[in-house]
Design an enzyme around this catalytic site. Structure first.
Site, PDB file in Angstrom:
ATOM      1  N   ASP A  17       0.819  -1.226   0.000  1.00 56.34           N
ATOM      2  CA  ASP A  17       0.000   0.000   0.000  1.00 56.34           C
ATOM      3  C   ASP A  17       0.847   1.268   0.000  1.00 56.34           C
ATOM      4  O   ASP A  17       0.683   2.138  -0.851  1.00 56.34           O
ATOM      5  CB  ASP A  17      -0.914   0.043   1.230  1.00 56.34           C
ATOM      6  CG  ASP A  17      -2.146  -0.847   1.073  1.00 56.34           C
ATOM      7  OD1 ASP A  17      -2.411  -1.302  -0.057  1.00 56.34           O
ATOM      8  OD2 ASP A  17      -2.825  -1.075   2.087  1.00 56.34           O
ATOM      9  N   ARG A  98       0.251   5.847  16.721  1.00 56.26           N
ATOM     10  CA  ARG A  98      -0.069   6.836  15.677  1.00 56.26           C
ATOM     11  C   ARG A  98       0.312   8.270  16.036  1.00 56.26           C
ATOM     12  O   ARG A  98       0.895   8.974  15.210  1.00 56.26           O
ATOM     13  CB  ARG A  98      -1.550   6.758  15.280  1.00 56.26           C
ATOM     14  CG  ARG A  98      -1.992   5.397  14.711  1.00 56.26           C
ATOM     15  CD  ARG A  98      -1.058   4.920  13.616  1.00 56.26           C
ATOM     16  NE  ARG A  98      -1.550   3.729  12.932  1.00 56.26           N
ATOM     17  CZ  ARG A  98      -0.945   2.543  12.961  1.00 56.26           C
ATOM     18  NH1 ARG A  98       0.174   2.368  13.641  1.00 56.26           N
ATOM     19  NH2 ARG A  98      -1.428   1.523  12.282  1.00 56.26           N
ATOM     20  N   ASP A 127      -7.281   4.405  12.362  1.00 55.95           N
ATOM     21  CA  ASP A 127      -5.928   4.942  12.228  1.00 55.95           C
ATOM     22  C   ASP A 127      -5.869   6.226  11.408  1.00 55.95           C
ATOM     23  O   ASP A 127      -5.109   7.139  11.712  1.00 55.95           O
ATOM     24  CB  ASP A 127      -4.989   3.875  11.660  1.00 55.95           C
ATOM     25  CG  ASP A 127      -4.705   2.776  12.681  1.00 55.95           C
ATOM     26  OD1 ASP A 127      -4.653   3.110  13.878  1.00 55.95           O
ATOM     27  OD2 ASP A 127      -4.549   1.611  12.290  1.00 55.95           O
ATOM     28  N   SER A 179      -4.842  -8.355   8.243  1.00 55.29           N
ATOM     29  CA  SER A 179      -4.257  -7.025   8.351  1.00 55.29           C
ATOM     30  C   SER A 179      -3.639  -6.941   9.746  1.00 55.29           C
ATOM     31  O   SER A 179      -4.329  -7.141  10.748  1.00 55.29           O
ATOM     32  CB  SER A 179      -5.348  -5.966   8.172  1.00 55.29           C
ATOM     33  OG  SER A 179      -4.864  -4.733   8.637  1.00 55.29           O
TER      34      SER A 179
HETATM   35  N1  ARG Z   1      -8.722  -1.929  15.853  1.00 61.10           N
HETATM   36  C1  ARG Z   1      -7.469  -1.537  16.387  1.00 61.10           C
HETATM   37  C2  ARG Z   1      -7.465  -0.048  16.583  1.00 61.10           C
HETATM   38  O1  ARG Z   1      -8.281   0.629  16.056  1.00 61.10           O
HETATM   39  C3  ARG Z   1      -6.314  -2.038  15.576  1.00 61.10           C
HETATM   40  C4  ARG Z   1      -6.038  -1.347  14.288  1.00 61.10           C
HETATM   41  C5  ARG Z   1      -4.973  -2.059  13.592  1.00 61.10           C
HETATM   42  N2  ARG Z   1      -4.577  -1.412  12.379  1.00 61.10           N
HETATM   43  C6  ARG Z   1      -4.312  -2.069  11.264  1.00 61.10           C
HETATM   44  N3  ARG Z   1      -3.920  -1.366  10.256  1.00 61.10           N
HETATM   45  N4  ARG Z   1      -4.449  -3.368  11.136  1.00 61.10           N
HETATM   46  O2  ARG Z   1      -6.658   0.466  17.282  1.00 61.10           O
END
Ligand code: ARG
Length: 446
Positions: A17, A98, A127, A179
């Site tokens: 990506d 993040r 994110d 993912s």
């Molecule tokens: N659901 C979790 C959160 O919002 C994990 C996110 C994981 N991100 C990813 N790109 N797989 O913090």
């Protein structure tokens, strides 16, 4: 001399990506790309290799930043002070990294004179919100680009086709169906078969924790010592907080502790099935809470529970740099001033149990707690205490028990024997007023 192009700083991971993002930002937006790779303790193929990949994809430069120590000192320490668990379960793994990555993106943008920052998040997750909210709070003038949200490469084969046509290297290995996002604080696994909430997570999604069934048959004890709420010693050996997180990920992970399988409410309104493994994070939060139980004054401890939820929600929702989150941090810091002591944990077959705790600031008083001869608790004081403690509710109960009081106003009546609502004529004038008011209210709503 050719016109200088505008620059964009891109949060780069080395995956397909963000590699496609590099080319796309150049070709579709006419921008020069500076890639930033953050090491937050994730599993990776080699940072130098990732850097070369970014340059090969066409990035003007690629900064590799080791953020691990700052992540532990400035981010995980605050999460631990807040015993942060979103929806009482998720230790905020991705939500914590993040804002730190965002800070480095903004720093790089300033350093390179870039007007834009880009990330590779989809439009469905949390994110994107965390990156954009953080960047905006750090520099409201920066323009944010989200190529993955903008381009119309709907499927992975379409993306691969675009990559091949534009000379972007495509990973030779088959992509995992999941993912994944990971760092020192844990690992998040989504998608694939996990999208069916009834399907048990396949064994191979986990890499930080062993299957509890295969974990050692002997329990392992670990002693953690804290100073101002931060662990600084493990089994009597002094270590940095970062070192302790690494050590605990090993021990707790080997005993199969730290797996989470949950349905989570994303900020964007979607419920999602999430699997996590966070061995060190969950063990540390458990130990930290045990020490707080011993040291914090009752009202502070109780009030803190609500603040912890507020902190976790704020951070989950991308509000790391917000004034609310900062204000709650100040409260948390105040509660941690006397948080010194040692907690003993026992790991065994997927469990972590607190089996001992001690502190110079302990408010546990043996004399007050014991039922033995050493008892120093004033039993006589209990009688007067209960009388006054119950006075307000006793007054309330007596009022509702008066002859003629409407029975439905006193729901506890079944427990004290039935109260009948006398005939109107028999009722005292004060309760007649209530009956009249009720009758009028009913009449106006009919
Ligand atoms: N659901 C979790 C959160 O919002 C994990 C996110 C994981 N991100 C990813 N790109 N797989 O913090």
């Amino acid at each position: 001399m050719a016109d200088q192009k505008d620059k964009v700083v891109l949060a780069y991971s080395g995956g397909l990506d963000t590699s496609v993002c590099i080319k796309w930002l150049q070709e579709e937006k006419g921008l020069d790309v500076i890639a930033v790779v953050g090491d937050v303790g994730q599993e990776h193929e080699g940072l130098e290799k990732i850097k070369q990949k970014a340059l090969k994809a066409g990035a003007l430069d690629c900064l590799v930043v080791d953020m691990r120590d700052t992540f532990a000192k400035e981010y995980l320490s605050k999460a631990l002070a807040a015993n942060a668990l979103y929806e009482n379960k998720y230790p905020l793994v991705s939500a914590l990294s993040r804002p730190l990555i965002s800070k480095h993106l903004v720093d790089a943008a300033h350093k390179f004179g870039a007007k834009h920052i880009a990330h590779g998040c989809t439009g469905k997750g949390n994110d994107q919100v965390r990156f954009e909210a953080s960047i905006t709070m750090l520099d409201p003038d920066i323009e944010i680009l989200a190529p993955v949200r903008e381009w119309d490469l709907k499927t992975r084969p379409e993306e691969i086709e675009w990559a091949l046509a534009h000379g972007v290297e495509v990973p030779a290995t088959k992509k995992s169906p999941y993912s994944i996002d990971d760092n020192l604080w844990g690992r998040a696994i989504e998608c694939g078969v996990l999208e069916d909430p009834w399907t048990e997570p396949p064994a191979d999604i986990y890499t930080m924790t062993s299957d509890p069934v295969q974990a050692p048959d002997e329990p392992q004890y670990v002693e953690l010592s804290f100073s101002r709420g931060i662990p600084y010693m493990i089994d009597g050996v002094q270590k940095s907080f970062l070192g302790i997180v690494y050590a605990l990920n090993e021990v707790a992970g080997a005993h199969g502790f730290g797996r989470i399988d949950m349905i989570e409410n994303r900020l964007v309104g979607v419920k999602s099935r999430e699997c996590y493994e966070a061995p060190a994070a969950l063990a540390l939060i458990q130990a930290h809470k045990a020490l707080e139980d011993l040291v914090l004054e009752r009202e502070v401890l109780h009030f803190k529970l609500g603040m912890e939820q507020a902190w976790a929600s704020a951070v989950y929702n991308g509000q790391w740099f917000s004034p609310l989150k900062e204000a709650i941090d100040a409260f948390m810091a105040s509660t941690q001033r006397c948080l010194y002591g040692t907690v003993r944990l026992k790991f065994y077959k997927g469990t972590c149990t607190v089996v001992g705790r001690k502190s110079a600031y302990s408010l546990y008083d043996y004399g007050l707690a014991t039922y033995d001869a050493d008892d120093s608790f004033d039993h006589g004081a209990a009688r007067g205490f209960i009388q006054l403690h119950s006075l307000s509710t006793k007054t309330w109960a007596a009022n509702r028990r008066q002859e003629g009081a409407p029975a439905e106003l006193f729901d506890a009546r079944d427990q004290v024997g039935p109260l009948t609502r006398g005939k109107y004529e028999d009722v005292t004038p004060i309760w007649r007023q209530v009956a009249d008011a009720e009758a009028k209210a009913v009449a106006t709503t009919e």
